[in-house]
Design a protein around this motif. Structure first.
Motif, PDB file in Angstrom:
ATOM      1  N   ARG A  63       0.840  -1.191   0.000  1.00  0.00           N
ATOM      2  CA  ARG A  63       0.000   0.000   0.000  1.00  0.00           C
ATOM      3  C   ARG A  63       0.875   1.241   0.000  1.00  0.00           C
ATOM      4  NH1 ARG A  63      -1.604   0.021   6.348  1.00  0.00           N
ATOM      5  NH2 ARG A  63      -1.408   2.230   6.669  1.00  0.00           N
ATOM      6  N   PRO A  64       0.430   2.347  -0.623  1.00  0.00           N
ATOM      7  CA  PRO A  64       1.253   3.554  -0.706  1.00  0.00           C
ATOM      8  C   PRO A  64       1.362   4.252   0.649  1.00  0.00           C
ATOM      9  CG  PRO A  64      -0.911   3.945  -1.667  1.00  0.00           C
ATOM     10  CD  PRO A  64      -0.852   2.487  -1.344  1.00  0.00           C
ATOM     11  N   VAL A  65       2.590   4.685   0.961  1.00  0.00           N
ATOM     12  CA  VAL A  65       2.822   5.399   2.217  1.00  0.00           C
ATOM     13  C   VAL A  65       3.697   6.616   1.946  1.00  0.00           C
ATOM     14  CG1 VAL A  65       2.634   3.335   3.666  1.00  0.00           C
ATOM     15  CG2 VAL A  65       4.871   4.018   2.767  1.00  0.00           C
ATOM     16  N   ILE A  66       3.637   7.554   2.860  1.00  0.00           N
ATOM     17  CA  ILE A  66       4.461   8.762   2.818  1.00  0.00           C
ATOM     18  C   ILE A  66       5.339   8.766   4.061  1.00  0.00           C
ATOM     19  CG2 ILE A  66       4.445  11.290   2.893  1.00  0.00           C
ATOM     20  CD1 ILE A  66       1.658  11.085   1.506  1.00  0.00           C
ATOM     21  N   VAL A  67       6.606   9.083   3.887  1.00  0.00           N
ATOM     22  CA  VAL A  67       7.541   9.217   4.995  1.00  0.00           C
ATOM     23  C   VAL A  67       7.912  10.692   5.103  1.00  0.00           C
ATOM     24  CG1 VAL A  67       9.765   8.516   5.959  1.00  0.00           C
ATOM     25  CG2 VAL A  67       8.436   6.914   4.565  1.00  0.00           C
ATOM     26  N   SER A  68       7.895  11.229   6.318  1.00  0.00           N
ATOM     27  CA  SER A  68       8.229  12.641   6.515  1.00  0.00           C
ATOM     28  C   SER A  68       9.228  12.794   7.648  1.00  0.00           C
ATOM     29  CB  SER A  68       6.965  13.462   6.823  1.00  0.00           C
ATOM     30  OG  SER A  68       6.424  13.094   8.083  1.00  0.00           O
ATOM     31  N   GLY A  69      10.031  13.843   7.561  1.00  0.00           N
ATOM     32  CA  GLY A  69      10.958  14.207   8.627  1.00  0.00           C
ATOM     33  C   GLY A  69      10.847  15.696   8.879  1.00  0.00           C
ATOM     34  N   GLY A  70      11.012  16.103  10.139  1.00  0.00           N
ATOM     35  CA  GLY A  70      10.792  17.513  10.435  1.00  0.00           C
ATOM     36  C   GLY A  70      11.583  18.039  11.596  1.00  0.00           C
ATOM     37  N   ASP A  71      11.160  19.230  12.027  1.00  0.00           N
ATOM     38  CA  ASP A  71      11.870  19.952  13.074  1.00  0.00           C
ATOM     39  C   ASP A  71      11.759  19.302  14.449  1.00  0.00           C
ATOM     40  OD1 ASP A  71      12.461  21.718  11.133  1.00  0.00           O
ATOM     41  OD2 ASP A  71      11.411  23.440  11.995  1.00  0.00           O
TER      42      ASP A  71
ATOM     43  N   ALA B 151      12.587  16.353  15.130  1.00  0.00           N
ATOM     44  CA  ALA B 151      13.611  15.301  15.193  1.00  0.00           C
ATOM     45  C   ALA B 151      13.025  13.898  15.082  1.00  0.00           C
ATOM     46  CB  ALA B 151      14.443  15.429  16.472  1.00  0.00           C
ATOM     47  N   THR B 152      11.876  13.767  14.429  1.00  0.00           N
ATOM     48  CA  THR B 152      11.259  12.448  14.254  1.00  0.00           C
ATOM     49  C   THR B 152      11.074  12.137  12.776  1.00  0.00           C
ATOM     50  OG1 THR B 152       8.961  13.217  14.269  1.00  0.00           O
ATOM     51  CG2 THR B 152       9.974  12.727  16.411  1.00  0.00           C
ATOM     52  N   VAL B 153      10.958  10.844  12.493  1.00  0.00           N
ATOM     53  CA  VAL B 153      10.590  10.348  11.163  1.00  0.00           C
ATOM     54  C   VAL B 153       9.233   9.679  11.316  1.00  0.00           C
ATOM     55  CG1 VAL B 153      11.169   8.753   9.301  1.00  0.00           C
ATOM     56  CG2 VAL B 153      12.985  10.001  10.491  1.00  0.00           C
TER      57      VAL B 153
ATOM     58  N   GLY C 103      15.156   9.278  17.706  1.00  0.00           N
ATOM     59  CA  GLY C 103      16.576   8.960  17.863  1.00  0.00           C
ATOM     60  C   GLY C 103      17.452  10.109  17.430  1.00  0.00           C
ATOM     61  N   HIS C 104      17.017  10.836  16.391  1.00  0.00           N
ATOM     62  CA  HIS C 104      17.742  12.040  15.991  1.00  0.00           C
ATOM     63  C   HIS C 104      17.670  13.068  17.125  1.00  0.00           C
ATOM     64  CE1 HIS C 104      18.871  11.308  11.821  1.00  0.00           C
ATOM     65  NE2 HIS C 104      17.662  10.743  11.613  1.00  0.00           N
TER      66      HIS C 104
END
Length: 498
Positions: A438-446, A448-450, A467-468
């Protein structure tokens, strides 16, 4: 998740990640949990409560790196969503249809146990051994590898006073080999001219979504609407007394009430197949649930006070009955319905007006989830103006909903239909990929999470990866040794693989 936590003696949580973290922190030795009939629990795969996407697939993907081992029973069509491909490094497949695992002796033993133990009045309890063995041999031979067929046939014999002749070739030839035939023969044999009454009363359960159908005022109403016969609660009492073993009582998703479903999905498939038009049946259920909803002073449904089953599952019934569009015209319904099933059903909108309303709901979805309730009608109206759904926008004004502000008109460049996904921090990077088909989107941001999101509904999948120690500035999605992985890079001068 509650059952898994109980089985592993972990602190109760709704997150697979937290469950595994608890097992790791306690230094738990290997724990094996058996989960059967997964295919029966996920007929609809509604994203909000889907145990595959939200629980099982994440745990399977972590196999080999945690003390938890799962033994899962399911039919073949769910192997890919589970991530249990034949060449997967994390799973071992055991095909019970393979002749290697056939166990005729166990089926015969099961038939005997059913004949002798399921009813104290069973006529087979005091028969000569040779006669009993002949009956068991005939029933087991017809049932083959199916313990379900063996159960239904043997139970029917145990509950019927008349004994059969195991040497009668006509009787042996008529023994059922499939669960649907076994169910039909059982009801005809034991109930005679009341067999159709039992089938009628079971039909609504074949169309139940989620955890099952509440009895209350819902099961009798749907029985009357689907069959056109004046069934009442007393008829359901009769059904439970004479054929209650086809019904399983469970707990609703909110844990507050009893719900009912059929004992096995193959029985539901049989009853749905017996209907002349299953799509029309779903439309009938949709109309009945709508009519049963409490009413406002103006006669319109008061969806806020509707039964929880209706607020959660009406969308799915309407989508499968190709009658979702009228519901999309009702702003009170859009604001009261469970978001995940509604989002999953929106592609079935068939009219320009319905598609425009669906577009408006998608645009407003994030704010409808996270803003105070008093602001939600205003945001939905703004989205309706922007999506060129004037009928929905005007209906919001006419519905006497609380509007902290209103949008009378909007000059807005029409954008393609889209879904807005909200996070609690600025987004610095996104990637698109496939997870378990199934289609998914991965995001990273301010923050410090994915994060991983369902691209169809915008709902989060699992817990954020933490972890970041600085902003996540880049993410990528790929495969490593047949397993899906995410690579992220951040302001903390690290690259991490998840």
């Amino acid at each position: 998740m509650a059952g898994l936590c109980e089985a592993t003696r972990a602190e109760e949580t709704t997150s697979p990640g937290r469950l595994l973290a608890d097992l790791h922190a306690r230094g738990t030795d290997r724990v094996v949990v058996v989960i059967d009939a997964v295919d029966e629990a996920v007929r609809d795969r509604e994203r909000q409560h889907d145990p595959i996407d939200n629980v099982l697939a994440p745990l399977i993907s972590a196999a080999g790196r945690t003390p938890l081992r799962l033994m899962i029973g399911t039919r073949r069509h769910l192997l890919e969503p589970l991530g249990a491909a034949p060449d997967s490094l994390t799973t071992r497949l055991i095909d019970l249809d393979d002749g290697t695992y056939a166990d005729p002796a166990s089926v015969r033993g099961y038939v005997e146990a059913c004949l002798l133990r399921l009813s104290e009045q069973s006529s087979y309890r005091h028969q000569p051994r040779a006669y009993l063995e002949a009956v068991c041999e005939a029933v087991a031979e017809a049932a083959g590898r199916s313990f379900l067929v063996a159960l239904i046939t043997a139970r029917s014999l145990a509950l019927t006073p008349d004994l059969v002749d195991p040497l009668d070739s006509c009787w042996r030839a008529q023994l059922p080999t499939k669960s649907a035939d076994a169910m039909r023969d059982d009801l005809d044999r034991r109930l005679g001219d009341q067999a159709q009454r039992a089938r009628d009363l079971l039909v609504p359960l074949a169309y139940a979504h989620g955890s099952g159908l509440p009895w209350e005022d819902m099961w009798p109403i749907l029985t009357r609407e689907l069959t056109g016969k004046p069934y009442r609660n007393a008829d359901l009492d009769w059904l439970i007394e004479h054929a209650g073993y086809y019904v399983t009582e469970a707990t609703s998703d909110d844990g507050r009430r009893s719900v009912y479903r059929l004992y096995h999905e193959s029985l539901a498939e049989h009853l749905r197949a017996s209907c002349d038009d299953p799509v029309a049946a779903e439309a009938t259920v949709t109309a009945a649930l709508t009519a049963a909803a409490p009413r406002l002073a103006n006669g319109r449904p008061d969806w806020d006070r509707a039964h929880p089953y209706t607020r959660t599952n009406l969308t799915t019934h309407a989508a499968q009955g190709t009658c979702l569009d009228p519901l999309l015209d009702d702003p009170r319904y859009l604001l009261a319905a469970a978001p995940a099933p509604l989002l999953a059903a929106l592609p079935t909108a068939s009219t320009p007006r319905g598609r425009a309303a669906a577009d408006a709901y998608q645009r407003a979805n994030t704010r409808l989830r996270y803003r105070p309730f008093s602001d939600r009608p205003a945001y939905l109206q703004l989205a309706a103006r922007c999506a060129r759904a004037p009928d929905l926008a005007d209906a919001i004004s006419a519905a006497d909903l609380p509007l902290t502000w209103s949008t009378s008109w909007a000059s807005w460049r029409l954008q393609p239909t889209h879904l807005t996904i909200g996070t609690s921090a600025e987004v610095r990077a996104v990637a698109f990929g496939q997870l378990d088909g199934r289609p998914v989107i991965v995001s990273g941001g301010d923050d410090a999470t994915v994060r991983v999101w369902d691209a169809a509904t915008g709902t989060p999948i699992g817990d954020p990866f933490t972890g970041h120690t600085g902003w996540v500035r880049a993410v990528a999605f790929g495969q490593l040794d047949g397993r899906p992985v995410i690579v992220s890079g951040g302001g903390d001068a690290t690259v991490r693989v998840w």
